[in-house]
Scaffold this active site. Structure first.
Site, short mmCIF file in Angstrom:
data_model
loop_
_atom_site.label_atom_id
_atom_site.label_comp_id
_atom_site.label_asym_id
_atom_site.label_seq_id
_atom_site.Cartn_x
_atom_site.Cartn_y
_atom_site.Cartn_z
N HIS A 665 0.84 -1.20 0.00
CA HIS A 665 0.00 0.00 0.00
C HIS A 665 0.87 1.25 0.00
CE1 HIS A 665 -2.83 -3.09 1.57
NE2 HIS A 665 -3.73 -2.39 0.85
N HIS A 669 0.77 1.70 -5.62
CA HIS A 669 -0.58 1.15 -5.53
C HIS A 669 -1.61 2.26 -5.76
CE1 HIS A 669 -4.13 -0.96 -4.18
NE2 HIS A 669 -4.31 -0.08 -3.20
N HIS A 705 -6.37 7.40 -1.84
CA HIS A 705 -7.20 6.50 -1.04
C HIS A 705 -6.42 5.71 0.01
CE1 HIS A 705 -5.65 3.20 -3.47
NE2 HIS A 705 -6.26 2.35 -2.64
N ASP A 706 -5.08 5.59 -0.10
CA ASP A 706 -4.30 4.86 0.90
C ASP A 706 -3.16 5.72 1.47
OD1 ASP A 706 -5.51 2.44 1.35
OD2 ASP A 706 -4.58 1.45 -0.38
N ASP A 817 -9.49 -0.62 -6.80
CA ASP A 817 -8.59 -0.97 -5.69
C ASP A 817 -8.09 -2.41 -5.85
OD1 ASP A 817 -7.17 -0.64 -3.34
OD2 ASP A 817 -8.89 -1.04 -2.04
#
Length: 923
Positions: A665, A669, A705-706, A817
């Site tokens: 992550h 990614h 998002h991460d 994702d």
């Protein structure tokens, strides 16, 4: 000049009368006042109304002899109507000669009366004679009333006020007038067992009772003021302003007053100094000599003595005084005793009513204060510690009727012994004594009286604690902080523990109240010193303690909540400062931005971004940054939303910098997820479903998002009770990722939304939050069933409603994702190894911290089961999702095909493992 006594009533010239009155203002002044008094008392003394005026006329004629009165020549027309002098005293007359005197409304009765003209100053000797005349007239008038009229007059006067202090003063005044006593005192019976009295103080006090002087009249001419007030029917005026001196406490059963209280018998002593029970201490202090005493008990309805009235030195009327020439030779008679005894029930009822009224007023005030404090407790956003403590000080002074009040706040963070309830040490050292205190507040009753603009909203400023090892307050602080109980000291000077404090601060009595929090820890002290002078008692009673206990409970809740709120506000401010610092340090530097802005950005098709099988491993780090810029350019987002190019470059550089170097992550990614969303929007032709603002929001959500992922799952964060898990109870890491995204956008140098309207900005932030939270797989399983149902309906390709579009957004975020499951085998296998490596690291942490075996997907010892676990995940999660998407949009079929192809590859790998030896390597 003609004399007034030579004129008959018919020849009296009004002009001469008017001129004479102008030259004799004293006569006019006395006459008008007496006329007013007569009219105001007609209802009560109608049958004897002429007596007062007759006596007045007699005394006035003595003072103003007609032999000395000369009238000047007439100033008015000879044809003026004449009138008798008596006409001016007639109630129905119209005194035209007095028209020059203006009328005013009396503030008490609101009856019209003549205002006083500007009279010349009266000679002092004449003034004294004038007062003696009023006194004698009033006494004579009162004596000529019948017993029932006396009772009616006195009882009516007695019940004009319910205030205990005022009532007691009126009792003494009426008794003095009733008995012709020179002075009077009244003592209330108080049970000191209701307060915290030491054994030494209780010594010699039968049953813990004492008699306390409510009003002790030791002044000369004390009666004259009352007689004057009685004569003018204004007994409320001046009755409450006298200074009664020091309060006297007499042991129950001791002295004449104590004897009467204990036995319930009346005592009539003609010569006090010949009675062994008499104590001459007061006479020695005041210089007044007590001769005769009449002392009677005041009983309640149960026959218990509640007070003692004492009349001192019988005096006679003017004629008797002239004959005896000494008031000391008079003593109280049996008739005085009988009259006094008949008057006692009225006094008892008046005292009882006053006590009930006082108690009800105090209860109402207490309830009002407690309600106000409760309001503050639940309205912490509108208050601070200073505001709360200021109200505590204000209400303490008026609830406890004290002269001075302090609030001392402890510093509860200085000691690690919070479980003991003790903050302050028994023997503090000189160097560290003040570290145990937070703030000190103080308010004086006299300051409130001086400040006319004072209100309950006053803000008392705190003082920095400046105690020394010799500070007198430390003895009280030490005692109460360790006992945790209220300390009530009635005579501080006689208590060896607090005598130093009493001498240094001139304190007679004090009440110290500990304020505790929910952990029963003393967090503050309320120190009330000295009852105010007009209080019934000069020390704090049991009722004061009861009020203080309830008051302290609310204060504890209020102080704890407000201090906690201040800590929260401080923490929020510190967080804001930290965010500002973080925003500055996490942002990329200008050199990196300059280099990127100078780079040539390739077209999206040149990078292969339109293909579902794009592999990010073909690009280096700078290539991924250029690819992000290329995607924004391809979708024309830079032009449509007026995004500055250098801000866009800095945004992607800052996002990259905020990804941690974990196994999976990480930045790449995030880039993979964004590229997958770009492919779905362009190749999958979802540009017709989402508008430009929604597309911009989706791409920002994908790349962010991460952010700041720690390489562990939400379950692990919850197990270890990390600060993130305590901050976000659901979707822990997803909430953190979104907040990190906001931190980056909060900095203007990174804010690519800076040129959006307020409505667009709010909509974009809302979509970004929903999209990032949708990447939580725990939420995906709630959405997928609805989406499968949608994909099998006739309207499967229509997403025109808000709910359908939001459902599609959730599924697309998860599809992007997990897009690694649809990538070509080599790329998919590499990503699977990275995911497994991160999971195994989390499993190692769980095994070390919790001493237990993790689940198979995170157990390094079960790595040989990776193919089976991958097949299970792809079949249960990815295939249903991609199948539903392909039903809604056949252009997304390559993602389903890629996922099925990877499942076949994993099955082949399992077959190979079964055919070969377990230790053979896979090429």
């Amino acid at each position: 000049m003609d004399r007034i006594d030579d004129m008959d009533s018919q020849s009296l010239d009004p002009s001469k009368v008017s001129t004479w009155l102008d030259n004799n203002p004293d006569f006019l002044h006395d006459y008008l006042k007496k006329l007013q008094i007569q009219r105001r008392r007609t209802s009560l003394l109608s049958d004897k109304s002429g007596l007062l005026l007759a006596n007045f006329n007699t005394t006035c004629h003595k003072k103003y002899s007609t032999q000395d009165i000369n009238f000047p020549e007439p100033l008015s027309s000879p044809n003026s109507n004449s009138s008798k002098l008596a006409k001016y005293s007639s109630p129905n007359s119209n005194p035209s000669s007095l028209k020059s005197l203006p009328l005013f409304l009396n503030s008490t009765s609101l009856n019209p009366s003549f205002s006083e003209p500007n009279l010349p100053p009266i000679n002092q000797s004449d003034q004294l004679e004038h007062e003696n005349i009023k006194k004698q007239v009033s006494r004579d008038k009162f004596r000529q009333l019948s017993l029932y009229e006396k009772m009616y007059t006195l009882v009516k006067c007695l019940y004009q006020s319910l205030d205990l202090k005022t009532t007691c003063k009126k009792i003494l005044n009426t008794v003095s007038l009733l008995l012709d006593a020179d002075r009077c005192s009244l003592f209330l019976v108080v049970d000191e067992n209701e307060s915290e009295t030491s054994e030494e103080e209780m010594n010699g006090i039968a049953n813990g009772k004492v008699l306390v002087s409510v009003v002790f009249d030791a002044k000369s001419h004390s009666l004259n003021k009352f007689v004057k007030n009685y004569a003018f029917d204004s007994m409320d005026d001046g009755c409450g302003d006298d200074d009664d001196g020091e309060q006297i406490k007499i042991p129950y059963g001791k002295g004449i007053v104590g004897y009467v209280a204990s036995t319930g018998e009346s005592v009539n002593i003609p010569d006090a100094y010949n009675d062994p029970r008499f104590n001459a201490t007061i006479d020695q202090k005041t210089g007044y000599k007590t001769k005769s005493i009449l002392c009677l008990p005041i009983l309640n309805e149960n026959g218990q003595c509640i007070a003692v009235a004492e009349a001192i030195n019988k005096i006679g009327d003017e004629s008797e005084l002239e004959e005896n020439n000494n008031s000391e030779e008079f003593s109280f008679t049996k008739e005085d005793e009988e009259i006094f005894a008949k008057f006692m029930p009225f006094i008892s009822i008046a005292i009882r009513n006053s006590n009930l009224y006082s108690q009800s007023q105090k209860e109402a005030q207490t309830n009002k204060v407690l309600l106000e404090l409760a309001t503050i407790v639940f309205d912490e956003s509108a208050s601070t510690v200073d505001h709360l403590v200021s109200r505590i000080l204000f209400n303490s002074i008026f609830l406890l009727e004290c002269e001075n009040c302090q609030v001392i706040l402890f510093n509860t963070n200085v000691s690690g012994k919070s479980n003991t309830g003790v903050v302050f040490p028994r023997r503090p050292s000189f160097q560290d004594i003040n570290k145990y205190f937070d703030r000190v507040y103080e308010l004086n009753y006299n300051d409130l009286k001086i400040d006319k603009n004072f209100s309950r909203e006053i803000l008392v400023k705190s003082k920095v604690p400046n105690f020394t090892i010799d500070s007198p307050e430390l003895s009280i602080i030490n005692t109460v902080s360790h006992s945790g109980e209220i300390l009530n000291v009635q005579n501080a000077k006689d208590d060896i523990r607090f005598s130093h404090f009493a001498e240094m601060t001139n304190t007679q009595s004090f009440l110290c109240i500990p304020v505790t929090n929910c952990s029963d820890q003393v967090v503050a002290l309320i120190l009330a010193c000295n009852k105010i002078k007009n209080s019934t008692l000069n020390y704090f009673s049991k009722s004061d303690i009861n009020v203080a206990e309830a008051f302290a409970l609310f204060c504890g809740i209020g102080i704890q909540n407000i201090m906690m709120y201040e800590k929260v506000v401080r923490a929020m401010n510190m967080q804001q400062v930290a965010l500002d610092v973080l925003s500055y340090h996490v942002s990329s530097n200008q050199d990196e931005v300059d280099r990127l802005t100078k780079e040539e950005i390739p077209e999206a098709h040149e990078l292969g971004l339109y293909s579902f099988f794009f592999d990010e491993n073909t690009l280096d780090d700078i290539g991924t940054l250029k690819a992000c810029i290329s995607m924004f350019g391809e979708l024309e987002l830079v032009e449509k939303f007026n995004i500055p190019y250098d801000v866009l470059c800095r945004f992607f550089l800052t996002v990259k910098k905020n990804y941690r170097p974990v196994a999976y992550h990480n930045w790449r990614h995030g880039f993979n997820v964004m590229s997958a969303m770009f492919t779905i929007i362009t190749t999958g032709q979802f540009k017709n479903v989402f508008n430009d603002l929604e597309i911009l929001s989706l791409l920002i959500a994908c790349i962010c998002h991460d952010l700041d992922h720690r390489g562990t799952t939400n379950n692990f964060q919850i197990k270890i009770q990390s600060p993130l898990a305590k901050l976000y109870t659901t979707s822990t890491m997803e909430h953190h990722h979104f907040n990190q995204c906001i931190v980056i956008l909060h900095n203007n140098v990174n804010n690519i939304l800076t040129n959006l309207t307020s409505v667009q900005h709010s909509t974009a932030i809302d979509l970004i939050e929903k999209a990032i939270l949708a990447t939580d797989l725990a939420l995906h399983f709630k959405h997928i069933d609805k989406f499968i149902e949608k994909s099998q309906s006739p309207t499967k390709a229509v997403f025109d409603t808000t709910s359908d579009k939001e459902l599609l957004l959730n599924i697309l975020m998860t599809a992007c994702d997990l897009s690694g499951g649809a990538k070509p085998w080599q790329c998919h296998y590499r990503l699977s190894q990275l995911v497994s490596s991160e999971f195994f690291s989390e499993g190692d942490l769980e095994k070390e911290k919790f001493k237990q075996e993790p689940i198979d997907s995170m157990n390094r010892s079960k790595s040989d089961k990776l193919p089976q676990m991958q097949i299970q995940f792809l079949q249960s999660v990815c295939v249903p999702m991609y199948h539903s998407l392909s039903l809604c949009n056949p252009l997304l079929m390559p993602m389903l095909d890629g996922c099925n192809s990877n499942i076949e590859q994993w099955q082949k790998l399992i077959q190979t493992q079964n055919d070969n030896k377990p230790n053979n390597e896979i090429n």
